[in-house]
Design a protein around this motif. Structure first.
Motif, PDB file in Angstrom:
ATOM      1  N   PHE A  82       0.798  -1.221   0.000  1.00 24.00           N
ATOM      2  CA  PHE A  82       0.000   0.000   0.000  1.00 24.00           C
ATOM      3  C   PHE A  82       0.836   1.279   0.000  1.00 24.00           C
ATOM      4  CE2 PHE A  82      -0.652  -1.522   4.579  1.00 24.00           C
ATOM      5  CZ  PHE A  82       0.444  -0.852   5.092  1.00 24.00           C
ATOM      6  N   LYS A  83       2.144   1.165   0.195  1.00 16.83           N
ATOM      7  CA  LYS A  83       2.957   2.374   0.046  1.00 16.83           C
ATOM      8  C   LYS A  83       2.920   2.868  -1.399  1.00 16.83           C
ATOM      9  CE  LYS A  83       7.401   0.082  -0.850  1.00 16.83           C
ATOM     10  NZ  LYS A  83       8.786  -0.129  -0.361  1.00 16.83           N
ATOM     11  N   GLY A  84       2.493   1.989  -2.322  1.00 16.83           N
ATOM     12  CA  GLY A  84       2.367   2.362  -3.719  1.00 16.83           C
ATOM     13  C   GLY A  84       1.279   3.382  -3.990  1.00 16.83           C
ATOM     14  N   LEU A  85       0.438   3.685  -2.998  1.00 15.69           N
ATOM     15  CA  LEU A  85      -0.582   4.701  -3.231  1.00 15.69           C
ATOM     16  C   LEU A  85       0.034   6.082  -3.437  1.00 15.69           C
ATOM     17  CD1 LEU A  85      -1.350   6.573  -0.437  1.00 15.69           C
ATOM     18  CD2 LEU A  85      -2.161   4.344   0.288  1.00 15.69           C
ATOM     19  N   ALA A  86       1.327   6.220  -3.135  1.00 15.25           N
ATOM     20  CA  ALA A  86       2.024   7.477  -3.421  1.00 15.25           C
ATOM     21  C   ALA A  86       2.064   7.771  -4.918  1.00 15.25           C
ATOM     22  CB  ALA A  86       3.450   7.419  -2.871  1.00 15.25           C
ATOM     23  N   GLN A  87       1.832   6.758  -5.751  1.00 16.24           N
ATOM     24  CA  GLN A  87       1.834   6.953  -7.205  1.00 16.24           C
ATOM     25  C   GLN A  87       0.545   7.590  -7.704  1.00 16.24           C
ATOM     26  OE1 GLN A  87       2.406   2.951  -8.668  1.00 16.24           O
ATOM     27  NE2 GLN A  87       4.091   2.574  -7.251  1.00 16.24           N
ATOM     28  N   LEU A  88      -0.482   7.647  -6.873  1.00 19.76           N
ATOM     29  CA  LEU A  88      -1.747   8.239  -7.290  1.00 19.76           C
ATOM     30  C   LEU A  88      -1.631   9.756  -7.361  1.00 19.76           C
ATOM     31  CD1 LEU A  88      -4.168   6.041  -5.133  1.00 19.76           C
ATOM     32  CD2 LEU A  88      -3.381   5.655  -7.477  1.00 19.76           C
ATOM     33  N   ALA A  89      -2.504  10.357  -8.127  1.00 18.53           N
ATOM     34  CA  ALA A  89      -2.443  11.802  -8.347  1.00 18.53           C
ATOM     35  C   ALA A  89      -2.747  12.560  -7.056  1.00 18.53           C
ATOM     36  CB  ALA A  89      -3.429  12.197  -9.435  1.00 18.53           C
ATOM     37  N   PRO A  90      -2.057  13.675  -6.818  1.00 16.70           N
ATOM     38  CA  PRO A  90      -2.331  14.481  -5.621  1.00 16.70           C
ATOM     39  C   PRO A  90      -3.794  14.922  -5.565  1.00 16.70           C
ATOM     40  CG  PRO A  90      -0.285  15.179  -6.659  1.00 16.70           C
ATOM     41  CD  PRO A  90      -0.932  14.212  -7.601  1.00 16.70           C
ATOM     42  N   GLY A  91      -4.377  14.792  -4.388  1.00 14.27           N
ATOM     43  CA  GLY A  91      -5.745  15.246  -4.181  1.00 14.27           C
ATOM     44  C   GLY A  91      -6.802  14.469  -4.920  1.00 14.27           C
ATOM     45  N   SER A  92      -6.480  13.238  -5.362  1.00 11.87           N
ATOM     46  CA  SER A  92      -7.419  12.489  -6.208  1.00 11.87           C
ATOM     47  C   SER A  92      -8.266  11.480  -5.451  1.00 11.87           C
ATOM     48  CB  SER A  92      -6.643  11.754  -7.304  1.00 11.87           C
ATOM     49  OG  SER A  92      -5.774  10.769  -6.737  1.00 11.87           O
ATOM     50  N   VAL A  93      -8.016  11.291  -4.158  1.00 12.10           N
ATOM     51  CA  VAL A  93      -8.639  10.199  -3.403  1.00 12.10           C
ATOM     52  C   VAL A  93      -9.546  10.750  -2.307  1.00 12.10           C
ATOM     53  CG1 VAL A  93      -8.175   8.224  -1.907  1.00 12.10           C
ATOM     54  CG2 VAL A  93      -6.719   8.654  -3.898  1.00 12.10           C
ATOM     55  N   ALA A  94     -10.746  10.193  -2.212  1.00 15.32           N
ATOM     56  CA  ALA A  94     -11.714  10.642  -1.205  1.00 15.32           C
ATOM     57  C   ALA A  94     -11.587   9.892   0.108  1.00 15.32           C
ATOM     58  CB  ALA A  94     -13.130  10.491  -1.752  1.00 15.32           C
ATOM     59  N   GLY A  95     -10.851   8.789   0.116  1.00 16.35           N
ATOM     60  CA  GLY A  95     -10.683   8.044   1.357  1.00 16.35           C
ATOM     61  C   GLY A  95      -9.724   6.894   1.187  1.00 16.35           C
ATOM     62  N   VAL A  96      -8.940   6.623   2.238  1.00 19.21           N
ATOM     63  CA  VAL A  96      -7.982   5.515   2.258  1.00 19.21           C
ATOM     64  C   VAL A  96      -8.256   4.661   3.482  1.00 19.21           C
ATOM     65  CG1 VAL A  96      -5.552   4.857   2.462  1.00 19.21           C
ATOM     66  CG2 VAL A  96      -6.187   6.833   1.053  1.00 19.21           C
ATOM     67  N   LEU A  97      -8.418   3.351   3.256  1.00 15.28           N
ATOM     68  CA  LEU A  97      -8.581   2.390   4.341  1.00 15.28           C
ATOM     69  C   LEU A  97      -7.366   1.482   4.384  1.00 15.28           C
ATOM     70  CD1 LEU A  97     -10.165   0.739   6.480  1.00 15.28           C
ATOM     71  CD2 LEU A  97     -11.239  -0.506   4.584  1.00 15.28           C
ATOM     72  N   LEU A  98      -6.724   1.387   5.541  1.00 11.52           N
ATOM     73  CA  LEU A  98      -5.600   0.487   5.749  1.00 11.52           C
ATOM     74  C   LEU A  98      -5.969  -0.472   6.869  1.00 11.52           C
ATOM     75  CD1 LEU A  98      -2.649   3.085   5.720  1.00 11.52           C
ATOM     76  CD2 LEU A  98      -3.579   1.793   3.787  1.00 11.52           C
ATOM     77  N   ASP A  99      -6.193  -1.731   6.514  1.00 11.60           N
ATOM     78  CA  ASP A  99      -6.513  -2.781   7.478  1.00 11.60           C
ATOM     79  C   ASP A  99      -5.234  -3.603   7.652  1.00 11.60           C
ATOM     80  OD1 ASP A  99      -7.574  -4.751   9.048  1.00 11.60           O
ATOM     81  OD2 ASP A  99      -8.858  -5.612   7.493  1.00 11.60           O
ATOM     82  N   LEU A 100      -4.516  -3.360   8.726  1.00 14.18           N
ATOM     83  CA  LEU A 100      -3.173  -3.905   8.883  1.00 14.18           C
ATOM     84  C   LEU A 100      -3.208  -5.332   9.423  1.00 14.18           C
ATOM     85  CD1 LEU A 100      -1.616  -0.697  10.514  1.00 14.18           C
ATOM     86  CD2 LEU A 100      -1.812  -1.248   8.071  1.00 14.18           C
ATOM     87  N   GLY A 101      -2.027  -5.950   9.436  1.00 13.74           N
ATOM     88  CA  GLY A 101      -1.929  -7.284  10.018  1.00 13.74           C
ATOM     89  C   GLY A 101      -2.066  -8.390   8.999  1.00 13.74           C
TER      90      GLY A 101
END
Length: 308
Positions: A82-101
């Motif tokens: 999920f560190k790859g979400l840095a490749q998405l465009a700035p300000g393009s995402v309305a929400g990020v869910l990280l379910d760890l483990g």
């Protein structure tokens, strides 16, 4: 979708509600940073409109294969951390869910090597196609490095003794190869045991976190969220142990609470990029139905300004 039924998503309704809000924007883009077996992803797709999109990430090839059967044009998955979400465009995402483990199918598969409850190859990689397994790393790592990993990532006070036992075994009989061998070594090195906890619990946790670079990936993903989240975009993180939760808690606090230097003249408050919203634990009904949820902590924050 038989695999999906074998894993129960923790805080499913709470996480999706926190992520989407009451009425998601018609064309909003959301990110599920850990698809797993798709519990959260399916619920998100049920609630977003026909113009919405869900982008998922997962290191595990089995999770990606499960996602491939999800026939929905609004959905896509990337086989990476999920560190790859840095490749998405700035300000393009309305929400990020990280379910760890780790998901239940991973824990319960002896061949993955995540659990001391089953004897199997000592692997523990989220992506078995990349990098070293735990067994491969333990076969050459210095005793000081092994002790450091077990101490820092497992908060294990007997880390030095465990490392010595692993290296002594390596020198006399060859490297540790299976989960049962490692659990046996740890049990002999841990002099006192916490009530109700297997003595190998902390060591297995530490090695899994290390071999998958879990905490480093989490830090990078959180920083990326500051860029990719749109104004009012939500960050929702479910963690399952203190090291993860501490990182998330400190990240949100650092970007939501302004530090005031009282030695300087008063000035107008500086706009902070995040607003902390809530901290949620599973309720009694969920804990009764899914004991693996007992350590879960969900933290929610909101993006407060347009990314620079």
């Amino acid at each position: 979708m038989g695999c999906a039924a074998s894993h129960t998503s923790v805080l499913l309704d709470e996480a999706v509600t926190a992520l989407l809000g009451e009425v998601p924007a018609p064309n909003a883009v959301f990110v599920d940073g850990t698809f797993g077996r798709g519990g959260h992803a399916r619920r998100i797709l049920e609630r977003i409109g026909p113009g919405g999109r869900l982008i998922a990430f997962d290191k595990d090839p089995e999770a990606v294969a499960t996602a491939a059967a999800l026939a929905d044009t609004r959905f896509s998955i990337r086989h990476e951390s999920f560190k790859g979400l840095a490749q998405l465009a700035p300000g393009s995402v309305a929400g990020v869910l990280l379910d760890l483990g780790v998901s239940s199918p991973q824990i319960d598969a002896p061949g993955r090597g995540f659990s001391f409850r089953f004897d199997g190859p000592l692997d523990m990689r989220m992506d078995p196609t990349r990098g070293e397994s735990v067994a491969q790393w333990l076969a050459h790592a210095e005793p000081s490095a092994i002790a450091e990993v077990i101490r820092d990532y497992g908060e294990e006070r007997f880390a030095g003794a465990i490392a010595k036992a692993i290296v002594a075994r390596r020198e006399k009989q060859g490297p540790v190869q299976t989960t049962a061998e490692l659990a046996h070594l740890v049990a002999g090195a841990v002099r006192t045991r916490e009530h109700g906890q297997n003595p190998a619990t902390r060591t297995f946790q530490a090695l899994r976190i290390f071999i998958n670079a879990e905490l480093e990936d989490l830090r990078q993903a959180l920083e990326a969220c500051l860029t990719v989240l749109a104004p009012c975009g939500r960050l929702v993180v479910i963690s399952f142990h203190s090291l993860e939760d501490r990182i998330v808690k400190q990240f949100i606090a650092r970007h939501a609470r302004e530090a005031v230097d009282r030695r300087l003249p008063p000035s107008a408050p500086r706009a902070m990029p995040l607003k902390a919203l809530e901290r949620i634990r599973p309720g009694a009904a969920e804990l009764a139905a899914n004991p693996r949820a007992r350590s879960a902590v969900m933290r929610v924050a909101e993006r407060t300004e347009a990314p620079a």
